[in-house]
Design an enzyme around this catalytic site. Sequence first.
Site, PDB file in Angstrom:
ATOM      1  N   GLY A 500       0.829  -1.206   0.000  1.00  0.00           N
ATOM      2  CA  GLY A 500       0.000   0.000   0.000  1.00  0.00           C
ATOM      3  C   GLY A 500       0.849   1.235   0.000  1.00  0.00           C
ATOM      4  N   GLY A 505       3.195   7.648   3.434  1.00  0.00           N
ATOM      5  CA  GLY A 505       4.359   6.908   2.955  1.00  0.00           C
ATOM      6  C   GLY A 505       3.922   5.568   2.410  1.00  0.00           C
ATOM      7  N   VAL A 507       3.456   1.159   2.838  1.00  0.00           N
ATOM      8  CA  VAL A 507       3.171   0.078   3.781  1.00  0.00           C
ATOM      9  C   VAL A 507       3.730  -1.212   3.191  1.00  0.00           C
ATOM     10  CG1 VAL A 507       1.394  -1.192   5.040  1.00  0.00           C
ATOM     11  CG2 VAL A 507       1.081   1.235   4.572  1.00  0.00           C
ATOM     12  N   LYS A 521       4.329   0.452   8.459  1.00  0.00           N
ATOM     13  CA  LYS A 521       3.947   1.736   7.871  1.00  0.00           C
ATOM     14  C   LYS A 521       5.147   2.671   8.010  1.00  0.00           C
ATOM     15  CE  LYS A 521       0.059   4.979   8.275  1.00  0.00           C
ATOM     16  NZ  LYS A 521      -1.167   5.255   9.075  1.00  0.00           N
ATOM     17  N   ASP A 620     -11.204  10.196  10.255  1.00  0.00           N
ATOM     18  CA  ASP A 620     -10.945   9.729   8.891  1.00  0.00           C
ATOM     19  C   ASP A 620     -11.483   8.311   8.714  1.00  0.00           C
ATOM     20  OD1 ASP A 620      -8.088   9.201   6.701  1.00  0.00           O
ATOM     21  OD2 ASP A 620     -10.070  10.040   6.283  1.00  0.00           O
TER      22      ASP A 620
END
Length: 813
Positions: A500, A505, A507, A521, A620
């Site tokens: 990801g 940044g 993953v 992460k 979020d």
Amino acid sequence: MNPKKWAFILILPFLFFRFCTSIDTITPTQPIKDGNLLVSSGETFALGFFSLGNSSRRYVGIWYNKISEQTVIWVANRDDPINGTTGVLSFNQNGNLEIYDNTRNLPVWDTNITAGSYSAQLLDSGNLVLFQGDSVSGGVVWQSFDHPTNTMLPHMKLGLDRTTGREWFLTTWKSRDDPGTGEYSYRVEPSELPQLVMLKGSTRVWRFPSWLARHSSDNPEVTPSFIFNSTYVNNRDEVYTFYTLINVLNVAIVFVDELGSLKMVTWVGRWVEFYSLPKDQCDDYSWCGVYGFCDSNNGREFECTCLPGYEPRSAEEWYLRYASGGCIKKREALSMCRNGEGFVKVANTKIPDTSKAYVRISLSVHDCEAECLRNCSCLAFTSEAKGGARANCFTWHENLMDVRRFPNGGLDLYVRVDAVELAQHMESRRLNGKMVAVVVTSVVLTSVLIISLVCWMVMKKRRRRKGIQESDDENVELPIFDMDTIAGATNNFSETNKIGEGGFGSVYKGRLSTGKDIAVKRLSTNSKQGLKEFKNEVILIAKLQHRNLVRLLGCCIRRDERMLVYEYMPNGSLDSFIFVAEITRSKLLTWSRRLDIIVGIARGVLYLHQDSRLRVIHRDLKASNVLLDREMNPKISDFGLARAFGGDQSSAKTKRVVGTYGYMAPEYAIDGIFSTKSDIFSLGVIVLEIISGKRNRKFHHVDHDLNLLGHAWKLWIDGKAYELIDPFLEGSFSMSTVLRCIQIGLLCVQKCPEDRPTMSSVVSMLVSDTVVLAQPKQPGFYIDRSPKETQERSPAQSSPSINEVTISHLHGR
């Protein structure tokens, strides 16, 4: 002139008058076929065959004749429709009015009377009446007002004839397109103090003690007097209620919808709702259980407490916001019979279930108290008397059920308590008299503490340290991984291990030497979101432990490198299942699995809002931030934007609005105000996305340019919410359960934050189908967009709801 012409001229006006006059009567020689109408003399109502929606099923019903929106107020063959237009409404040989299906060659409905009738007339009241002869003089032998369906008209009775056993009650339709008998009924429950109740089968859903409205403001939200006049009758022969219109020119009706809500609407070019029940969770009959007390304005997240002298039956269930188990006496062994007991007043209440209440007439409040105190089985009393006046006294000798507070109005309920509870109550009242001095002292001490706190914060701000602050409030015990361990686990951060990437940044998937899979992460060195978000996520998520939150295993800090190490989620993110084009992928999500995911997410948010050590607002919440473990259990992730609130704090405002377009609540996107209700809005979006398999932001429909929320709302008000369901949904499922979840999703995305339910209410609504749901109002961001706006915008083009931390392309991690 030809005599025949003269005769024709003379009878022409009469012929014209005959064809222009509405027929309001059925006789044995004048039946009503499909396509014909019976119209009342004032042309207010019409009777005939009709269909609903796109169905070919035909019903005989009555509706308003001059209202543009067909509003059916009575249906004859509601449970046995005719398939096609072969039906006829006529008298049979026994003098019964009958609907005959010529396709099947059998009757599907009749009036079922023993005394034959010879004419039927549709009155301007909306009542279809059968007479023994060919006129009113023959006497009424049957009328539709005695057999209501889901609608109550002016002068129509709701109640019971005690002499004949005939009952007048309303029953819901199965759906807006099916007038068949539904599972809810609204009826009068006869007793010494009658009450109106909504039943689901034989189970009470909510109730309305309307008979007290004659004497008091027991329910401050009684029928608006500027439209209706309500009348209540209770005598030896009958118990019933009916209403009349203040202004006979008004058009207003009462009906029960298919979800068990009572609606009062008036016609002003369209139907406008001016009153409805239930209003909130406190109207739910069993919401707080036996001896429970509900107050929706108590300033707490949970509405339920116990009546004086009682405590929760199960402290664990109440902690989880499930109070239907109710309360029990605090001291079961302590007698309340001539043992120093007394009464504690609970002001402004909707009094308990009156089905087992006793009525004493012409007593003062003092006499009513003495009457209850003399009887050891008497648990509570209330009185309509004011001051020293005499009036009705009501006592309860069995379980006290369905008690709530009204902010204004209601009656004072006096609850019997034991001697210990009474002494504690009196001591509490005595101490309240000393509170003024205590408050003054508290203000002084608080001022000193605030000044000290400000000084401490100024000193703290002057500390210029890099990395994570190690102050007392941020000190967390989190394992620290060294860089070599992380590099070895991720094959030195190789591209093949990347699963990801987003604004924060990249993953990576990794495997520790122990064989444990992890997700790493890694903060990008040129990321706009850096130390603040990294620190925020470490501090918050390390203190949070819940099965529906992703678990943070540790972190890694080396020079400018910062990394978070999570448990690995082999099924990736939720959006990779519900928004993919591959039919086989989305088919993995059966309705049962989708519902489990919805409930899991809701439980995770409930923990954040109420049950964790900190009250956390995620800010979020979206499908891509919900990860799925090996068993498809949902886990909320990505706390970089989360904010923790103090115990008494309920909302905050920021100038830096960050998040994801399509999930942000309107008050946050526009004004920067966020609260628990912001997360609830985001949850509602996710619920509707899970059910539909469509994104809110990129949603497109050939008939309009609404987003998913607008589309769902349009379907809901049109009675076609079932069209929202994902066509790829496989397996058997309950349509009513899916529609219930759609309604919950719409309740969560309502425009005004105060209209949205709390998370405890959302979880209760999801896990219990007995909880009565309110009707949703218009959602936030219910707007038309140009076709161009329905396309995905790049981050640079997005409105203030840009999420610079979002991982937008995510697979298993």
